[in-house]
Design an enzyme around this catalytic site. Structure first.
Site, PDB file in Angstrom:
ATOM      1  N   HIS A 135      10.200 -33.434 -56.131  1.00  0.00           N
ATOM      2  CA  HIS A 135      11.425 -33.886 -55.455  1.00  0.00           C
ATOM      3  C   HIS A 135      12.442 -32.763 -55.426  1.00  0.00           C
ATOM      4  CE1 HIS A 135      14.143 -34.562 -58.992  1.00  0.00           C
ATOM      5  NE2 HIS A 135      13.023 -34.809 -59.642  1.00  0.00           N
ATOM      6  N   ASP A 147      14.569 -29.751 -62.752  1.00  0.00           N
ATOM      7  CA  ASP A 147      14.366 -31.133 -62.313  1.00  0.00           C
ATOM      8  C   ASP A 147      14.935 -31.297 -60.907  1.00  0.00           C
ATOM      9  OD1 ASP A 147      13.674 -33.797 -62.365  1.00  0.00           O
ATOM     10  OD2 ASP A 147      15.521 -34.414 -63.366  1.00  0.00           O
ATOM     11  N   GLU A 181      14.216 -38.937 -55.553  1.00  0.00           N
ATOM     12  CA  GLU A 181      13.688 -39.342 -56.861  1.00  0.00           C
ATOM     13  C   GLU A 181      14.802 -39.657 -57.846  1.00  0.00           C
ATOM     14  OE1 GLU A 181      12.205 -38.974 -60.993  1.00  0.00           O
ATOM     15  OE2 GLU A 181      13.737 -37.791 -59.978  1.00  0.00           O
ATOM     16  N   GLU A 182      15.890 -38.893 -57.782  1.00  0.00           N
ATOM     17  CA  GLU A 182      16.979 -39.109 -58.727  1.00  0.00           C
ATOM     18  C   GLU A 182      17.719 -40.420 -58.452  1.00  0.00           C
ATOM     19  OE1 GLU A 182      17.109 -37.663 -61.307  1.00  0.00           O
ATOM     20  OE2 GLU A 182      16.379 -35.612 -61.086  1.00  0.00           O
ATOM     21  N   HIS A 274      19.621 -32.465 -66.519  1.00  0.00           N
ATOM     22  CA  HIS A 274      20.699 -33.131 -65.781  1.00  0.00           C
ATOM     23  C   HIS A 274      22.085 -32.592 -66.151  1.00  0.00           C
ATOM     24  CE1 HIS A 274      18.447 -37.018 -64.359  1.00  0.00           C
ATOM     25  NE2 HIS A 274      17.888 -35.894 -63.926  1.00  0.00           N
TER      26      HIS A 274
END
Length: 824
Positions: A135, A147, A181-182, A274
């Site tokens: 993603h 990420d 995705e997040e 994150h």
């Protein structure tokens, strides 16, 4: 659970918790040809994606800039591809809804989110395909390098390599670059024309974990193909148990598509997951290289495998798999493991029974001694656990929680020494007073057998439960028993002490080294999670519990030495001294939990939302309104460390719960209110928004069986939360979301997460309630929260000024939002 294990030192990780610290990455050194014009140089993919900035769903950065960059690179790769393959590209913008039991349970609705789908197939086409997934979106205010931009960069490299091969693949490879995705796993491709060919296998590179247990052939494929295999069924079963509050986009394929797959993960340095520190320069090139080597090899293996076309024939049974110090992976069918486990347990029980019944005249006496030793061992464990947890609670109560967050050795010196000292003390006292004048050799033998019995029972029970992780117990039964049988004669010979100890240690080498290796993995994953586990979990208690368990396991076959040595006084004094000194230092506050070190940051996470709230009555009148900055600290320490820097943020502004409103009348972006009960509300001026949310009732309809259907229209920013609370006597029976069956969150309220990409039409939905005949106070309360994660409405001047005052060891993420409550 398969992972790409980085070399020693800082490296990427995931919740799992992805991230890295230290080192510089310049290129993913997968072999590739000279790039064509307009194409990124090797390794430039990652730098270029993260250079776009935060890529929140609905933002131009995510929906336009990131998508255009991916398309540009894919077209450049297509121009350089060989005639053996053809590349097809599609932009998918799906709309849909689903319910999921993650984070207490909620329903998700997405509109016009963006996926980039690429199919690489032989020139004559292919019937079957393997899907690789990453993603490119990120959470707000973070660059999202690990990420998950790094996975997308690796996938572009792999697409480039495979497309240049002169030898065609047997099956197609579909590369899905998903863009939401997040937004809690809003990943869907099931309605795409290509989806029918991928109902075989998914490989998710979202840097999380696991494979479907009924597909052991996938593990075999990973074991055979991966160049740097790193995998453990223990990690898989831990994730499946729900102990770790995290999930991956592979779950969507597993639960909603029934598609088998492999999920890959990084496991180090989740501290920057994150956060603003998740930048491309913190990802080691070696880590990317190892991940790329593994992914490329596994993809090529599967894309040329006959098993892919007949995968349904191999969907049976589980498999035991684990790597040996990251060097290679052992894998065998679970049924074989079950037989091995039971055989090992039977041999151990046979050995122990012979010890009990010989001589027969003393069998009862021997059995009594045996169970006494077993009871003493349990007592020592209970005393140790209680004592260490009391210390952990004390440390938490005095405000020194997470003192080990930046300095992990502190936890070992504090809780590890306390655990070891307690175990030794209990057995030393037992030796001195309960076993006074008894033969030391007999006691050492007795407590070895006690540990063997405990492990044998654990082996039998865990195997009976059907857990593949029982192989760990097999190691702790087979190797110690073998060592004991080999040194039995040495045990009783004079002058053979050194030889006995040496052979004993060699016999214990395998289980102890593996358990230390497994312990490192556990702490590597769990320690960063404690910094974002909410205000209700005492992280010191959790970590202390882990350390006690590990201490009990690692000491199990060394307790007998307490009864063999003449004195434990020196050991006890040393352990106690280390514990006391560490406790004093912790209480003094010398170990600050957080760090802003650029090479190895350990930030404290704080989320701030400048919120304007309006509460309406049954007639639509505003009965209450306020505005303030709502503050959530992501760990148990709350805002205690921030108050000295920002004095107005203190416990006098603790947020009260609006009991009559769903989710306490607060604008939760996720239904995690049960994890963050302590939060703060600092009064602030009302937000002036350029693009406010619009919410209106379209219709009220009486339905059969005394039910009422309410239809609504909502338009607003790309992220909104809907909260529904039926009043007493009313029942939410059905709605237009998910599969039509409402899913309640923890606490009984209903939570809907909404997001949209660009050019989304207003959101229309309806709810249907069974209502009592008399409902003077209405039948349902419904609230809508609008979250402004990007753009001109993201940060008010007051919020921006407050964020600037936060210390540099915090990651303070902020945005504006509104909360409107209505009664119908």
């Amino acid at each position: 659970c398969c992972a790409s294990r980085p070399p020693p030192g800082p490296a990427t990780s995931a919740p799992p918790a992805p991230g890295t610290a230290g080192g510089r990455r310049r290129a993913a050194r997968l072999p590739r040809a000279t790039p064509a014009a307009g194409q990124s140089p090797p390794g430039g993919y990652l730098d270029n994606i993260t250079a776009i900035g935060p890529r929140t769903v609905g933002s131009p950065e995510n929906e336009v800039l990131a998508v255009n960059y991916l398309l540009e690179q894919i077209r450049a790769i297509e121009r350089e591809s060989t005639d053996a393959h053809k590349i097809s590209v599609d932009i998918q913008r799906p709309t849909g809804s689903f319910s999921i039991d993650f984070l207490g349970g909620f329903t998700s609705y997405y509109a016009n989110i963006t996926n980039v789908v690429v199919k690489l197939e032989p020139r004559n086409g292919a019937e079957h395909a393997v899907l690789s997934n990453c993603h490119f979106d990120s959470v707000p205010n973070t660059p999202g390098a690990s990420d998950d931009a790094v996975s997308c960069a690796v996938m572009l490299e792999i697409l480039n390599i495979l497309s240049k091969s002169s030898e065609p693949l047997q099956h197609a490879v579909i590369f899905l670059f998903n863009g939401a995705e997040e937004n809690i796993l809003q990943v869907r491709i099931f309605y795409h024309p290509w989806s029918s060919s991928i109902l075989k296998l998914v490989i998710s590179f979202a840097l999380h974990t696991c494979y479907r247990p009924e597909n052991p052939w996938l593990v075999q494929a990973y074991v055979v193909a991966a160049k740097h295999p790193f995998a453990s069924v223990v990690a898989q079963e831990v994730f499946q148990s729900g102990i770790i509050p995290a999930d991956t986009d592979f779950r969507i394929y597993r639960d909603f598509g029934n598609i088998p797959g492999i999920d890959l993960a990084f496991i180090e340095n989740g501290y920057i997951y994150h956060t603003e520190y998740d930048t491309s320069d913190r990802i080691l090139a070696d880590s990317i290289q190892r991940a790329g080597d593994n992914i490329l090899a596994v993809l090529k293996y599967l894309a040329t495998s006959d098993k892919l076309a007949k995968s349904f024939e191999y969907r049976h049974g589980n498999v035991v798999f684990f790597d040996v110090l990251g060097l290679f992976v052992l894998a065998y069918p679970a049924r074989v493991g079950t037989i091995m486990n039971y055989i090992t347990a039977v041999i151990a029980f046979f050995y122990l029974s012979k010890k009990v019944i010989q001589p027969k005249t003393r069998a009862i006496h021997t059995l009594k001694k045996f169970f006494t030793a077993f009871g003493l061992t349990l007592i020592s464990w209970i005393c140790t656990l209680v004592t260490v947890l009391i210390v952990a609670v004390f440390v938490s109560v005095i405000g020194r929680s997470l003192s080990w967050y930046t300095h992990f050795y502190v936890s070992v010196f504090l809780y590890g020494t306390a655990a070891a000292a307690n175990l030794i003390l209990v057995h030393t006292l037992a030796k001195k007073f309960f076993y006074k004048n008894m033969n030391e050799q007999y006691l050492g033998d007795l407590f070895f057998d006690t540990s063997l019995m405990i492990w044998s029972i654990a082996l039998a029970v865990i195997t009976q439960m059907g857990l593949c992780s029982a192989f760990v117990c097999t190691l702790w039964v087979a190797f110690p028993l073998l060592a004991k049988l080999m040194i039995h004669k040495e045990f009783s010979q004079k002058g053979a002490t050194m030889k006995f100890v040496t052979m004993y240690m060699l016999g214990m080498f395998v289980p102890y080294v593996y358990m230390m290796y497994l312990s490192w993995t556990v702490f590597e994953m769990f320690t960063p999670i404690m910094g974002r586990s909410g205000s209700e979990i005492l992280p010191d208690v959790v970590l202390a519990g882990f350390i006690v368990v590990m201490t009990m396991i690692l000491s199990s076959y060394f307790i007998n030495f307490i009864y063999l040595v003449k004195s434990t006084k020196t050991t006890l004094i040393t352990l106690t001294a280390v514990f006391v000194v560490t406790l004093i230092l912790v209480c003094s506050g010398i170990f600050f939990p957080y760090s802003s070190d650029a090479a190895n940051p350990r930030p404290k996470r704080v989320f701030l939302q400048h919120t304007s709230r309006r509460f309406h009555d049954l007639d639509g009148n505003v009965v209450k309104s306020d505005s303030g900055i709502w503050i959530n600290g992501f760990d148990y320490n709350g805002i205690s460390h921030i108050t000295p820097h920002v004095p107005e943020i203190n416990d006098t502004i603790r947020t009260p719960c609006e009991e009559q409103a769903p989710f306490c009348g607060l604008p939760w972006i996720l239904p995690v209110h049960f994890m963050f009960r302590k939060n703060w509300y600092l009064p602030a001026p009302e937000i002036i928004l350029r693009s406010p949310v619009h919410f209106k009732v379209l219709s009220r309809e009486l339905m059969p069986q005394n039910s009422v259907r309410l239809s609504f229209e909502v338009s607003g920013p790309s992220h909104m939360s809907l909260y529904v609370r039926p009043h007493e006597g009313s029942t939410l029976s059905t709605w237009s979301l998910g599969d039509g069956v409402p899913v309640a969150s923890i606490g009984g309220d209903y939570f809907v997460f909404y997001s949209h990409g660009l050019q989304a039409t207003p959101w229309h939905f309806w709810v249907e309630l069974m209502a009592p005949e008399k409902h003077s106070d209405g039948i349902v309360s419904l609230a809508i929260a609008a979250h402004y994660f990007f753009g001109e409405d993201q940060k008010s001047p007051q919020l921006h000024a407050l964020l600037e005052r936060f210390p540099n060891w915090t990651f303070s993420s902020g945005w504006s939002c509104t909360y409107d409550l209505f009664v119908f």
